[in-house]
Design an enzyme around this catalytic site. Structure first.
Site, PDB file in Angstrom:
ATOM      1  CG  HIS A   1     -21.715 -16.285  34.928  1.00 22.37           C
ATOM      2  ND1 HIS A   1     -22.679 -15.515  35.526  1.00 22.37           N
ATOM      3  CD2 HIS A   1     -20.671 -16.251  35.787  1.00 22.37           C
ATOM      4  CE1 HIS A   1     -22.244 -15.049  36.682  1.00 22.37           C
ATOM      5  NE2 HIS A   1     -21.023 -15.479  36.861  1.00 22.37           N
TER       6      HIS A   1
ATOM      7  CB  CYS B   1     -18.012 -10.531  36.565  1.00 23.51           C
ATOM      8  SG  CYS B   1     -17.753 -10.887  38.306  1.00 23.51           S
TER       9      CYS B   1
ATOM     10  CG  HIS C   1     -19.596 -18.281  40.408  1.00 22.43           C
ATOM     11  ND1 HIS C   1     -18.836 -17.511  41.255  1.00 22.43           N
ATOM     12  CD2 HIS C   1     -19.946 -17.479  39.371  1.00 22.43           C
ATOM     13  CE1 HIS C   1     -18.731 -16.294  40.760  1.00 22.43           C
ATOM     14  NE2 HIS C   1     -19.395 -16.248  39.609  1.00 22.43           N
TER      15      HIS C   1
ATOM     16  CG  HIS D   1     -19.899 -29.867  35.549  1.00 22.04           C
ATOM     17  ND1 HIS D   1     -20.589 -30.530  36.529  1.00 22.04           N
ATOM     18  CD2 HIS D   1     -18.637 -29.703  36.002  1.00 22.04           C
ATOM     19  CE1 HIS D   1     -19.772 -30.778  37.540  1.00 22.04           C
ATOM     20  NE2 HIS D   1     -18.581 -30.283  37.255  1.00 22.04           N
TER      21      HIS D   1
ATOM     22  CD  GLU E   1     -21.854 -14.733  41.857  1.00 26.86           C
ATOM     23  OE1 GLU E   1     -22.323 -14.661  40.722  1.00 26.86           O
ATOM     24  OE2 GLU E   1     -21.492 -13.742  42.540  1.00 26.86           O
TER      25      GLU E   1
END
Length: 150
Positions: A22, A41, A49, A88, A130
């Site tokens: 992400h 991020c 992750h 995935h 996470e």
């Protein structure tokens, strides 16, 4: 006259592993604001992750099986509704995150929404790890909101 004893209630937690990527970014912010809010991020190429998703379900203990629910049914549900959907994947490309930032807080809420439809036990909590330092929980109920509005 004695009261009949209530059916015992128990809780089951089950963990699932998935990998997804992400990028934390919102169109409500400028690029500079996004970098300030999300730091590394906000990398334009994203990052990934290896999530650990833990769901906790509760219900009466079946007097015959001695279980809250059939683990096979729970695992099949997780494969169909969680793993096949998110493993995935780039979370930013999925419909669930088109109107919200793909934070793990929002991912936890989405997983809660999914498992709340599991028909064989009542969902009480979702926890997503996470990283080894970051985990997030969502119960679906915001008990503080009620107190704040009164």
């Amino acid at each position: 006259m004695t009261q009949p004893s209530p059916t015992p209630r128990a809780y089951l937690s089950r963990r699932y592993h998935l990998s997804a990527s992400h990028r934390l970014h919102t169109t409500a912010f400028t690029d500079e604001q996004n970098r300030a809010a999300y730091g590394k991020c906000n990398n334009p190429h994203g990052h990934g992750h290896n999530y650990i998703v833990e769901v906790t379900l509760g219900g009466p203990v079946d007097p015959v099986t001695g279980m809250v629910c059939d683990l096979g049914a729970l695992d099949a549900f997780a494969r169909e509704h969680l793993l096949s959907r998110f493993d995935h994947q780039n979370l930013n490309t999925l419909a669930e995150f088109q109107s919200s930032v793909s934070t793990t807080e929002n991912f936890t809420r989405e997983v809660h929404r999914i498992f709340s439809t599991f028909p064989h036990a009542q969902l009480t909590r979702v926890r997503i790890e996470e990283t080894s330092n970051n985990s997030f929980e969502y119960t679906g109920a915001d008990s503080n909101r009620k107190a704040e509005t009164q």
